[in-house]
Design an enzyme around this catalytic site. Structure first.
Site, PDB file in Angstrom:
ATOM      1  N   HIS A 100      36.795 107.463  70.413  1.00  0.00           N
ATOM      2  CA  HIS A 100      36.967 106.093  69.906  1.00  0.00           C
ATOM      3  C   HIS A 100      37.126 105.097  71.053  1.00  0.00           C
ATOM      4  O   HIS A 100      38.186 104.508  71.263  1.00  0.00           O
ATOM      5  CB  HIS A 100      38.182 106.008  68.967  1.00  0.00           C
ATOM      6  CG  HIS A 100      38.010 106.774  67.694  1.00  0.00           C
ATOM      7  ND1 HIS A 100      39.031 106.943  66.791  1.00  0.00           N
ATOM      8  CD2 HIS A 100      36.938 107.423  67.171  1.00  0.00           C
ATOM      9  CE1 HIS A 100      38.601 107.667  65.771  1.00  0.00           C
ATOM     10  NE2 HIS A 100      37.323 107.967  65.983  1.00  0.00           N
ATOM     11  N   ASP A 115      35.325 101.339  65.334  1.00  0.00           N
ATOM     12  CA  ASP A 115      35.896 102.267  66.308  1.00  0.00           C
ATOM     13  C   ASP A 115      35.248 102.121  67.678  1.00  0.00           C
ATOM     14  O   ASP A 115      35.794 102.584  68.689  1.00  0.00           O
ATOM     15  CB  ASP A 115      35.802 103.719  65.826  1.00  0.00           C
ATOM     16  CG  ASP A 115      34.375 104.152  65.552  1.00  0.00           C
ATOM     17  OD1 ASP A 115      33.550 103.291  65.201  1.00  0.00           O
ATOM     18  OD2 ASP A 115      34.088 105.357  65.681  1.00  0.00           O
TER      19      ASP A 115
END
Length: 404
Positions: free
Chosen positions: A124, A299
């Protein structure tokens, strides 16, 4: 084999097991599956079927109690498959050489890391910190990120699996928030006879965009797909038999499209990089009241200027009278499906690690895992990460060749 005709999970699993079980691996890996403690994360990395395959190849699996419950995999099934049930995350980390996770480590897990461990999980990039990398480097952890794993065919297999789920789910989510009870305009996605359907604008012609388009077309919506890559737009037009309308994602077309869109699916991304921000705040303020934005790449930083990360327990906010859904882990809401998908991609990689004699040895010969490595022997090995945090980096090939 006694299988119920409609039990597709079992059919798929049996086929996978039969294909993958083979002779004992070169080394016995000690594999740990801690329970996910990130917000609303319900997935687990391996199914009981996947555990049984690894066990049959001589590996040991330690899974934290309750790790699979949210995906409807009880501890009993893992125990029956040969896993050892651990009663704390600390126990899992202490006993394991290789940790398999869904989400990146959270702060309370940093101290559980053992020196020279290997970690396979998502990274992420859009929400990552320099402290994360520093902790991985300090403990000489070999970090392999799902979003970097890429084979010789240039495909990102784990990313693709999750993007297929994300694309399909994004349209279901948007359709729900178009309803008046959810604060939307009160319209149906597909319309009915004599009433035109909703207009869905998809930003990005990649895998997420493709599966969003397929799902939206299935609902009967009018679908526009926009991208800066003409080749990707042509490919998607042909794949969907020209049932979509395509346009180059320049300022003029974006500004026009957003004014009449009922739904925006943000799926613009650059593999291994932060997402490009295509939609400005002024464009969002010009959208219809009650329209919906689902930013699926939040993300990676998001592709809409007004996007801010949300959670499954508090998934939306409204800005400029537009509903924003910006949950970074959309597949976590269908954890059983997502776990099967992840398991089917991960198990062959883990078997390859065992066959090679360990992670270090496997990186010599496995292009996908080598591409996936972002920290190795106290070094950052991804240029994009090093640039983001102004840190030095070394090429993974150089580190392996020098036998550091």
């Amino acid at each position: 084999m006694d299988i119920k005709p409609l039990d597709t999970e079992q059919i798929g699993l049996k086929t996978l097991e039969k294909h993958l079980i083979r002779s004992k691996s070169k080394v016995s890996l000690k594999i740990g599956l801690p329970k996910e403690i990130s917000n609303d994360e319900r997935r687990v990395t391996l199914t009981p079927g996947g555990v049984s395959i690894l066990k049959a190849n001589g590996h040991e699996i330690f899974i934290e109690k309750g790790a699979g419950e949210d995906a409807n995999f009880p501890d009993r099934e893992y125990a029956d498959a040969g896993a050892e049930i651990a009663y704390s995350a600390q126990d899992v980390f202490k006993k394991s050489d290789l940790i398999l996770k869904i989400a990146p480590l959270v702060e309370e897990e940093f101290d559980l890391l053992e020196n020279d461990q290997s970690l396979i999980s998502a990274l992420h990039m859009g929400s990552q910190s320099v402290e994360y990398l520093e902790k991985m480097i300090e403990k000489s952890v070999t970090g392999i990120g799902y979003e970097f794993i890429r084979g010789e065919d240039k495909e990102f297999p784990i990313v693709r699996m999750m993007h297929e789920i994300t694309g399909s789910m994004s349209v279901q989510i948007a359709a729900h928030y178009l309803e008046s009870m959810s604060g939307g305009q009160g319209i149906m996605l597909g319309g009915i006879s004599g009433v035109p359907p909703a207009t869905v604008v998809i930003l990005g012609a990649g895998i997420t965009g493709e599966y969003a388009a397929r799902t939206a077309l299935g609902y009967g919506a009018q679908v526009f797909v926009m991208d800066t890559d003409l080749t990707a737009l042509r490919r998607l037009e042909n794949a969907l038999d020209r049932r979509i309308i395509t346009a180059v994602a320049n300022h003029q077309y974006l500004n026009t499209a957003l004014k009449f869109a009922d739904i925006i699916i943000g799926a613009a991304m650059a593999e291994g990089e932060r997402s490009p921000c295509w939609v400005t705040e002024d464009m969002v303020s010009g959208m219809k009241a009650g329209s919906v934005i689902v930013d699926t790449v939040i993300d990676q930083g998001g592709c809409v200027a007004t996007s801010e990360a949300t959670t499954h327990s508090n998934p939306v906010f409204t800005k400029h009278d537009v509903i924003h859904h910006c949950v970074p882990n959309i597949p976590a809401n269908v954890p059983r499906t997502a776990t099967y998908a992840l398991n089917n991609v991960l198990v062959p990689y883990i078997l390859a690690i065992g066959d090679a004699g360990g992670v270090k040895e496997c990186l010599w010969e496995n292009v996908a895992l080598r591409n996936g490595t972002y920290t190795y022997k106290k070094h950052i090995t991804k240029k994009s990460l090093a640039k983001m945090f102004d840190k030095p980096y070394r090429e993974i090939e150089m580190l392996i060749a020098s036998q550091i």
